[in-house]
Structures are given as C-alpha cells and as structure tokens.
Design an enzyme around this catalytic site. Structure first.
Site, PDB file in Angstrom:
ATOM      1  N   ASP A  96       0.925  -1.068  -0.133  1.00  0.00           N
ATOM      2  CA  ASP A  96       0.103   0.299  -0.023  1.00  0.00           C
ATOM      3  C   ASP A  96       0.859   1.112  -0.021  1.00  0.00           C
ATOM      4  O   ASP A  96       1.444   1.478   0.830  1.00  0.00           O
ATOM      5  CB  ASP A  96      -0.591  -0.056   1.244  1.00  0.00           C
ATOM      6  N   LYS A 162      -6.806   3.350  -3.240  1.00  0.00           N
ATOM      7  CA  LYS A 162      -6.981   3.417  -1.779  1.00  0.00           C
ATOM      8  C   LYS A 162      -7.391   4.725  -1.425  1.00  0.00           C
ATOM      9  O   LYS A 162      -6.555   5.880  -1.666  1.00  0.00           O
ATOM     10  CB  LYS A 162      -6.069   2.584  -1.071  1.00  0.00           C
ATOM     11  N   LYS A 192     -10.038   0.262  -2.304  1.00  0.00           N
ATOM     12  CA  LYS A 192      -9.982   0.065  -0.778  1.00  0.00           C
ATOM     13  C   LYS A 192     -10.430   1.336  -0.041  1.00  0.00           C
ATOM     14  O   LYS A 192      -9.678   2.274  -0.332  1.00  0.00           O
ATOM     15  CB  LYS A 192      -8.758  -0.472  -0.510  1.00  0.00           C
TER      16      LYS A 192
END
Length: 229
Positions: A96, A162, A192
């Site tokens: 991430d 995300k 996400k």
C-alpha cells in the site's frame, strides 16, 4: 424502486478486511497479537509497517500487506520502490503506497504516474494498492483531482486505489470518495476504503458505495456491530 443492498454477514465482511496496525509506537508484541487476532477474526490480510513484515510472517500471518512511502508520500520514488521491494522480500504479498499528494494537487499527474510506476516495477507479483488521500483531493473542491489520480494509478499498473492513510488531518474515507473512485476504475481495479471506518454501518456504507476491500484498525468492533446495524 431500487432494491436495498443485502447486508453482508460477519464472515463476508471479515473476508474483505485488511486488519491494520501502523502506529509508530507499535512493538513486535503488538504485531504478534495482531496476527493472532486476524486469525481469530478470519480477515483477509494484515497491514503493517515494512519493518514489521518479518515479525508478522514469523508469527504465522496468512497474508501480509506493507506500506511504502507512508504516511506522507513525499519520499523519493527510488526510496519508495526499494522500501516496497524489501517488504516483498521479507514476505509481504501486498504493498500500500502513498502518492505524492502535492504533485497531484499541482496537477503534475506525470510525476504521480512515474512515482507509482517505480514501485510497480520493484514489486512484480505483489498486489499494489495506491493511496491517494482522497479527503485532501476532494477538499480542493474539484472532484476531477481524485478522478485524475485514480486514472494515473491505473495507467501505472496499480491493482487497487485506496482512499487514505488514516494519518492526514484532512480525514479518511468518505462515501463520496469511494463512489468517485469506483466510477473511475471499478471493474478493472479494486477500491480500498480506509481511514476512520469505526462502525459496521460505516463499513457497509463503503461497500455499498463500491469498496472491494476495507482497511480497519478496529476490526473486532466493526464485526461485532453487524448484529446491531
């Protein structure tokens, strides 16, 4: 009249969760406890700092995500890429990474794209999630900024976009951000939602908006809340 989306079961929601511990004061014992709790809750993965990946793997984590360029995103691209590469070498299967939010705000999407591409090139085989700090981009009053950042992530080979680190004062995930992100890349990339999701109702709202993964630090409380939402 549109049908009301079906509420997920506890098990279905857990299967979409990255159980997260990214506090700077986290210890190895905290990560070991996180892994045990993740197994008990049957979540999809855990998400930890790069220095804690080996600890999580040794503790038996089924699937480990690690952050890169976290939380500011202002690291040199080569540093982000090497950090991600080391995390994968230690056993992380997902990364991430945080974009250079300032570059996005300045409209330099080429720089954002190149930054993501550098991490992508260093992490072949790993799932790459790109954190765009949606609250910051939407806070400029121009939704197109968020759309452009998501398109840059897709162009650079990301697997997910995300919402947030959860550390920026602008805030975390919002339903509007997830809706825009899903409209931009949904069906091709995952979305996400992460940052400030503390209740079952909030988690379900993100899923209804198009999220396909959730980042939660208070996973147990969210799951326990399903019986009362």
């Amino acid at each position: 009249m549109a049908e009301t989306p079906a509420r997920p079961t506890r098990e279905q929601l857990a299967a979409l969760v990255d159980h997260t511990l990214l506090k700077p004061e986290s210890t190895e014992a905290d990560v070991i406890a996180l892994v045990a709790e993740a197994a008990e809750l049957n979540v999809y993965a855990i998400c930890v700092s790069p220095s804690m990946v080996a600890v999580a793997v040794d503790a038996g984590a089924a699937r480990v995500a690690a952050v890169a360029g976290f939380p500011s995103g202002k690291h040199l691209s080569a540093i982000k890429a090497h950090e991600a590469e080391l995390a994968v070498a230690a056993g992380a299967t997902e990364i991430d990474m945080v974009i250079d939010v300032g570059a996005a705000l300045a409209g330099d999407l080429d720089a954002v794209r190149a930054d993501i591409a550098a991490v992508r090139a260093a992490t072949s085989g790993a799932v790459l999630k790109v954190i765009v700090e949606s609250a910051v981009l939407l806070g400029q009053g121009n939704e197109d900024l968020l759309v452009q950042a998501c398109r840059a992530a897709e162009d650079a080979g990301a697997d997910f976009v995300k919402t947030s680190t959860g550390f920026h004062p602008a805030g975390g995930a919002s339903v509007r951000a997830v809706e825009l992100m899903n409209a931009t890349v949904g069906g091709r990339l995952g979305v996400k939602a992460s940052g400030g999701i503390r209740t079952a109702a909030a988690a379900i709202a993100m899923l209804d908006a198009g999220a396909t993964r959730l980042g939660l630090s208070g996973t147990r409380a969210v799951l326990d809340g399903l019986s009362s939402t």
